[in-house]
Design a protein around this motif. Structure first.
Motif, PDB file in Angstrom:
ATOM      1  N   UNK A 194      31.404  30.269 -13.555  1.00  0.00           N
ATOM      2  CA  UNK A 194      32.743  29.953 -13.308  1.00  0.00           C
ATOM      3  C   UNK A 194      33.552  31.320 -12.916  1.00  0.00           C
ATOM      4  N   UNK A 195      32.654  32.233 -12.300  1.00  0.00           N
ATOM      5  CA  UNK A 195      33.381  33.504 -11.635  1.00  0.00           C
ATOM      6  C   UNK A 195      33.417  33.194 -10.188  1.00  0.00           C
ATOM      7  N   UNK A 196      32.383  32.493  -9.625  1.00  0.00           N
ATOM      8  CA  UNK A 196      32.276  32.529  -8.129  1.00  0.00           C
ATOM      9  C   UNK A 196      31.273  31.578  -7.797  1.00  0.00           C
ATOM     10  N   UNK A 197      31.595  30.712  -6.632  1.00  0.00           N
ATOM     11  CA  UNK A 197      30.973  29.398  -6.121  1.00  0.00           C
ATOM     12  C   UNK A 197      29.604  30.507  -5.141  1.00  0.00           C
ATOM     13  N   UNK A 198      29.950  31.521  -5.086  1.00  0.00           N
ATOM     14  CA  UNK A 198      28.699  31.835  -4.444  1.00  0.00           C
ATOM     15  C   UNK A 198      27.543  32.473  -4.983  1.00  0.00           C
ATOM     16  N   UNK A 199      27.647  32.767  -6.143  1.00  0.00           N
ATOM     17  CA  UNK A 199      26.720  33.428  -7.154  1.00  0.00           C
ATOM     18  C   UNK A 199      25.715  32.408  -7.267  1.00  0.00           C
ATOM     19  N   UNK A 200      24.272  32.553  -7.288  1.00  0.00           N
ATOM     20  CA  UNK A 200      23.277  31.832  -7.319  1.00  0.00           C
ATOM     21  C   UNK A 200      23.185  31.255  -8.833  1.00  0.00           C
ATOM     22  N   UNK A 201      22.731  30.020  -8.832  1.00  0.00           N
ATOM     23  CA  UNK A 201      22.468  29.659 -10.237  1.00  0.00           C
ATOM     24  C   UNK A 201      21.334  30.448 -11.190  1.00  0.00           C
ATOM     25  N   UNK A 416      39.466  42.517 -22.796  1.00  0.00           N
ATOM     26  CA  UNK A 416      40.299  41.951 -23.930  1.00  0.00           C
ATOM     27  C   UNK A 416      41.199  40.638 -23.035  1.00  0.00           C
ATOM     28  N   UNK A 417      40.898  40.410 -21.880  1.00  0.00           N
ATOM     29  CA  UNK A 417      41.275  39.308 -21.145  1.00  0.00           C
ATOM     30  C   UNK A 417      40.759  38.942 -19.990  1.00  0.00           C
ATOM     31  N   UNK A 418      41.046  37.963 -19.203  1.00  0.00           N
ATOM     32  CA  UNK A 418      40.453  37.582 -17.972  1.00  0.00           C
ATOM     33  C   UNK A 418      40.897  38.759 -16.956  1.00  0.00           C
ATOM     34  N   UNK A 419      41.849  39.163 -17.031  1.00  0.00           N
ATOM     35  CA  UNK A 419      42.505  40.233 -16.155  1.00  0.00           C
ATOM     36  C   UNK A 419      41.635  41.346 -16.385  1.00  0.00           C
ATOM     37  N   UNK A 423      39.220  43.242 -13.535  1.00  0.00           N
ATOM     38  CA  UNK A 423      39.215  44.595 -13.129  1.00  0.00           C
ATOM     39  C   UNK A 423      38.025  45.470 -13.601  1.00  0.00           C
ATOM     40  N   UNK A 424      37.332  44.834 -14.457  1.00  0.00           N
ATOM     41  CA  UNK A 424      36.069  45.426 -14.722  1.00  0.00           C
ATOM     42  C   UNK A 424      35.079  45.336 -13.689  1.00  0.00           C
ATOM     43  N   UNK A 425      35.112  44.165 -12.925  1.00  0.00           N
ATOM     44  CA  UNK A 425      34.160  43.550 -11.846  1.00  0.00           C
ATOM     45  C   UNK A 425      34.468  44.351 -10.704  1.00  0.00           C
ATOM     46  N   UNK A 435      30.318  42.350  -3.638  1.00  0.00           N
ATOM     47  CA  UNK A 435      30.449  42.224  -2.037  1.00  0.00           C
ATOM     48  C   UNK A 435      29.817  40.894  -1.655  1.00  0.00           C
ATOM     49  N   UNK A 436      28.645  40.676  -2.517  1.00  0.00           N
ATOM     50  CA  UNK A 436      27.971  39.245  -2.359  1.00  0.00           C
ATOM     51  C   UNK A 436      28.778  38.034  -2.690  1.00  0.00           C
ATOM     52  N   UNK A 437      28.987  38.063  -4.172  1.00  0.00           N
ATOM     53  CA  UNK A 437      29.524  36.984  -4.648  1.00  0.00           C
ATOM     54  C   UNK A 437      31.206  36.834  -4.955  1.00  0.00           C
ATOM     55  N   UNK A 438      31.656  37.903  -4.897  1.00  0.00           N
ATOM     56  CA  UNK A 438      33.262  37.796  -5.202  1.00  0.00           C
ATOM     57  C   UNK A 438      33.519  37.424  -6.501  1.00  0.00           C
ATOM     58  N   UNK A 439      34.874  37.097  -6.739  1.00  0.00           N
ATOM     59  CA  UNK A 439      35.241  36.346  -7.950  1.00  0.00           C
ATOM     60  C   UNK A 439      36.422  35.318  -7.800  1.00  0.00           C
ATOM     61  N   UNK A 440      36.112  34.402  -6.721  1.00  0.00           N
ATOM     62  CA  UNK A 440      37.386  33.667  -6.243  1.00  0.00           C
ATOM     63  C   UNK A 440      37.765  32.594  -7.406  1.00  0.00           C
ATOM     64  N   UNK A 441      36.937  32.240  -8.393  1.00  0.00           N
ATOM     65  CA  UNK A 441      37.354  31.358  -9.143  1.00  0.00           C
ATOM     66  C   UNK A 441      38.141  32.064 -10.326  1.00  0.00           C
ATOM     67  N   UNK A 442      37.482  33.300 -10.745  1.00  0.00           N
ATOM     68  CA  UNK A 442      38.410  33.891 -11.606  1.00  0.00           C
ATOM     69  C   UNK A 442      39.893  34.222 -11.094  1.00  0.00           C
ATOM     70  N   UNK A 443      39.756  34.600 -10.055  1.00  0.00           N
ATOM     71  CA  UNK A 443      41.186  34.930  -9.206  1.00  0.00           C
ATOM     72  C   UNK A 443      42.146  33.741  -9.234  1.00  0.00           C
ATOM     73  N   UNK A 444      41.351  32.616  -8.928  1.00  0.00           N
ATOM     74  CA  UNK A 444      42.222  31.342  -8.868  1.00  0.00           C
ATOM     75  C   UNK A 444      42.733  30.852 -10.352  1.00  0.00           C
ATOM     76  N   UNK A 445      41.751  31.242 -11.223  1.00  0.00           N
ATOM     77  CA  UNK A 445      42.071  30.960 -12.886  1.00  0.00           C
ATOM     78  C   UNK A 445      43.220  31.791 -13.210  1.00  0.00           C
ATOM     79  N   UNK A 446      43.226  33.145 -12.927  1.00  0.00           N
ATOM     80  CA  UNK A 446      44.088  34.098 -13.392  1.00  0.00           C
ATOM     81  C   UNK A 446      45.431  33.881 -12.865  1.00  0.00           C
ATOM     82  N   UNK A 447      45.590  33.070 -11.571  1.00  0.00           N
ATOM     83  CA  UNK A 447      46.892  32.642 -11.032  1.00  0.00           C
ATOM     84  C   UNK A 447      47.717  31.498 -12.117  1.00  0.00           C
TER      85      UNK A 447
END
Ligand code: NAG
Ligand code: NAG
Ligand code: NAG
Length: 545
Positions: A194-201, A416-419, A423-425, A435-447
């Motif tokens: 649930x961090x990024x669609x790009x990451x391999x299962x 302590x939070x999704x934010x 930031x840790x990532x 750079x390979x996988x990003x974290x677009x699901x996290x970013x969308x969720x944080x919005x």
């Protein structure tokens, strides 16, 4: 005699004098022991530990067969004295040490597992007897399931390494109460994918890339409970726990030729689980046989005050006497099974898959099942689309709320939070492969900003679609279960928190395992297990890797 005395002088006495020693120390069975005996020297021996529990081994018994061992087989061996829990845990630890460098199925082993096994062995040989049905049985658990012990709980992420959970997860408490030994933490798709669609299962920074023991599957073990499936398939343990929302147990189970049960959400407690959605998350067993999976489900299912609303609502789905009581080879008789033929069984004509399923459907009929073929869901396109079904809107908002609550309740944590995790990532781009996988699901969720009008509308839409989809189909055709293979049909079951049971069904011509899934409405877990067991007994499809 003179020669002995001379040997002693040249050996021990000279050594003591030369090094001006007061004493020397050694462990048993070393040659020093013999030397001491030869000289008649004083000797004090102190117990310091065990390499295995004294007692138990029954000489008249054939050695225990570890490969493909079942829970019932282990329990029988405990009982007749041919196996101790200590020996079993030691065996699995050895297997993990030997095979995990290749498979990456286990992130951590429990440093206290052998102690817990010895305690179980002592309990069994004492007057009190075993404390529960799983006394001394090792269980590997997904890394997103909290254990309040020396093991870390990280969902595969470095952002949670070193966090301290407040208590055992509800399912872990039940396991410990039943005497189970927590063997370690299974690898998984980081953050349940649930961090990024790009990451391999099957990949996480803590676990690396999980690999199936079936060479044809290799680096694509499916996810997110990948390590739990791989470990069971490769005989690193007999049973494990995974979690599921849309296919996280059932997909890796089918892909690695093991049994997976995705229970109705709420049948098992989700307290202490790194969450996605409290309405839809579920915890379930993985095993090499339906019987073992059902036995583990019996241990973990039930009410938990820390997940009160949903576990209370689902408690009525547990059959009296437990799920194991439903294991009956005649379980297919009289069952109405709906085949979701297109596109879920659309295999090339003449392929191994096509022939295998044709044969399985024949077997089901022979065993008394009624098959209703070529079924389709109404609004299938909408339901099967993660976006149009409303699932994406709802899950993005629910993830932020529930993961923030999880992180806030930790005793201590670097995040302590999704934010904080986002930031840790950013601060650890190499280890987290940003750079390979990003974290677009996290970013969308944080919005997202909580459950607002759009989310409420999406929740209503999901309820309507689950009514118009699975509910309507099951009712109109009076089905006990629908059948499909691995595919995004899992979205149709996730939308309502419906249960699914996967059983090994066969292997492609290149050796890739495939499973068959039995799904039904909320609370149909016992019917699905009954059907799955009868199917397994009739087809016996699993082959070890
Ligand atoms: C040892 O095994 C034999 C044969 O299975 C059994 O009859 C006997 O009860 C066992 N002894 C103990 C001490 O468990
Ligand atoms: C948990 O993580 C810490 C690092 O923060 C590590 O030192 C420890 O060994 C881990 N625990 C286990 C059981 O591997
Ligand atoms: C799902 O629906 C969205 C929005 O209508 C569309 O853009 C997307 O292509 C669809 N996905 C699939 C797999 O059909």
């Amino acid at each position: 005699m003179r020669k002995m005395a001379q040997l002693c002088r040249e050996g021990i006495e000279d050594l003591m004098k030369e090094k001006s020693l007061n004493a020397f120390i050694f462990s048993l069975y070393s040659s020093s022991h013999v030397s001491a005996a030869l000289g008649g020297y004083p000797l004090i021996s102190v117990p310091i530990g065990y390499n295995r529990l004294p007692a138990a081994a029954n000489a008249s018994q054939a050695p225990f067969e570890f490969e493909e061992a079942t829970v019932a087989g282990i329990q029988a061996a405990f009982k007749d004295g041919s196996l101790t829990s200590y020996q079993l845990v030691q065996h699995y630890l050895n297997q993990i040490a030997a095979l995990n460098p290749k498979l990456n199925a286990v992130i951590e082993v429990n440093p206290d597992a052998l102690d817990a096994a010895s305690q179980a062995d002592r309990r069994r040989s004492s007057a009190g007897g075993p404390i529960g049905h799983f006394d001394g049985i090792p269980v590997l658990v997904k890394d997103s399931i909290s254990t309040r012990d020396k093991l870390n709980t990280t969902s595969g992420s470095l952002a949670l390494l070193g966090s301290v959970v407040p208590r055992d997860a509800g399912v872990i408490k039940r396991l410990r109460d039943a005497g189970a030994v927590i063997l370690g933490k299974a690898s998984m798709s980081e953050w349940d994918h649930f961090r990024s669609l790009e990451a391999p299962q099957g990949w996480s920074p803590r676990g690396g890339q999980g690999r199936s023991p079936y060479p044809a599957v290799g680096n694509h073990p499916c996810g997110t409970s990948s390590g739990s499936a791989i470990a069971v398939a490769a005989n690193l343990v007999a049973v494990s726990l995974g979690t599921d929302l849309f296919g996280s147990i059932t997909c890796p189970a089918g892909t690695n030729s093991v049994v997976g049960i995705k229970p109705t959400s709420g049948l098992t407690s989700r307290s202490g689980i790194v969450p996605i959605s409290p309405r839809l998350d579920t915890v379930g067993p993985m095993a090499r046989t339906v019987e073992d999976a059902a036995a583990l489900l019996d241990v973990i299912a039930g009410y938990d005050p820390l997940d009160a609303k949903m576990t209370k609502a689902a408690a009525g789905f547990i059959p009296s006497g437990g799920f194991r009581r439903l294991l009956n080879p005649g379980g297919l008789s009289g069952k109405r099974l709906g085949i979701m033929r297109h596109p879920y069984f659309d295999f090339p004509s003449g392929s191994t898959e096509e022939k295998t399923f044709a044969s399985h459907f024949g077997t089901m009929k022979l065993k008394g099942a009624e098959l209703i073929d070529n079924l389709r869901l109404k609004k299938e396109r909408v339901i099967q689309n993660y976006t149009t079904s409303g699932q994406s809107t709802v899950l993005l908002a629910e993830f932020k709320i529930s993961v923030n609550a999880y992180l806030k309740h930790l005793v201590s944590s670097p995040s302590r939070s999704l934010a904080d995790v986002i930031a840790f990532n950013k601060r650890h781009p190499v280890e987290e492969k940003m750079s390979e996988f990003g974290q677009q699901i996290f970013l969308a969720s944080e919005e997202t900003k909580g459950i607002g009008a759009a989310e409420k509308a999406a929740i209503k839409r999901m309820e309507e679609l689950s009514e118009e989809g699975m509910h309507k189909l099951m009712k109109e055709k009076r089905l006990d279960a629908v059948l499909f293979t691995l595919s995004n049909f899992l979205f149709a079951t996730s939308i309502g928190g419906f249960p699914v049971v996967t059983v090994p069904a066969g292997y492609s011509s290149s050796g890739e395992p495939f499973g068959i899934c039995f799904a039904g409405l909320r609370g149909s877990d016992s019917t699905l297990i009954e059907i799955a067991y009868a199917f397994e007994q009739a087809t016996n499809a699993r082959k070890k890797p």
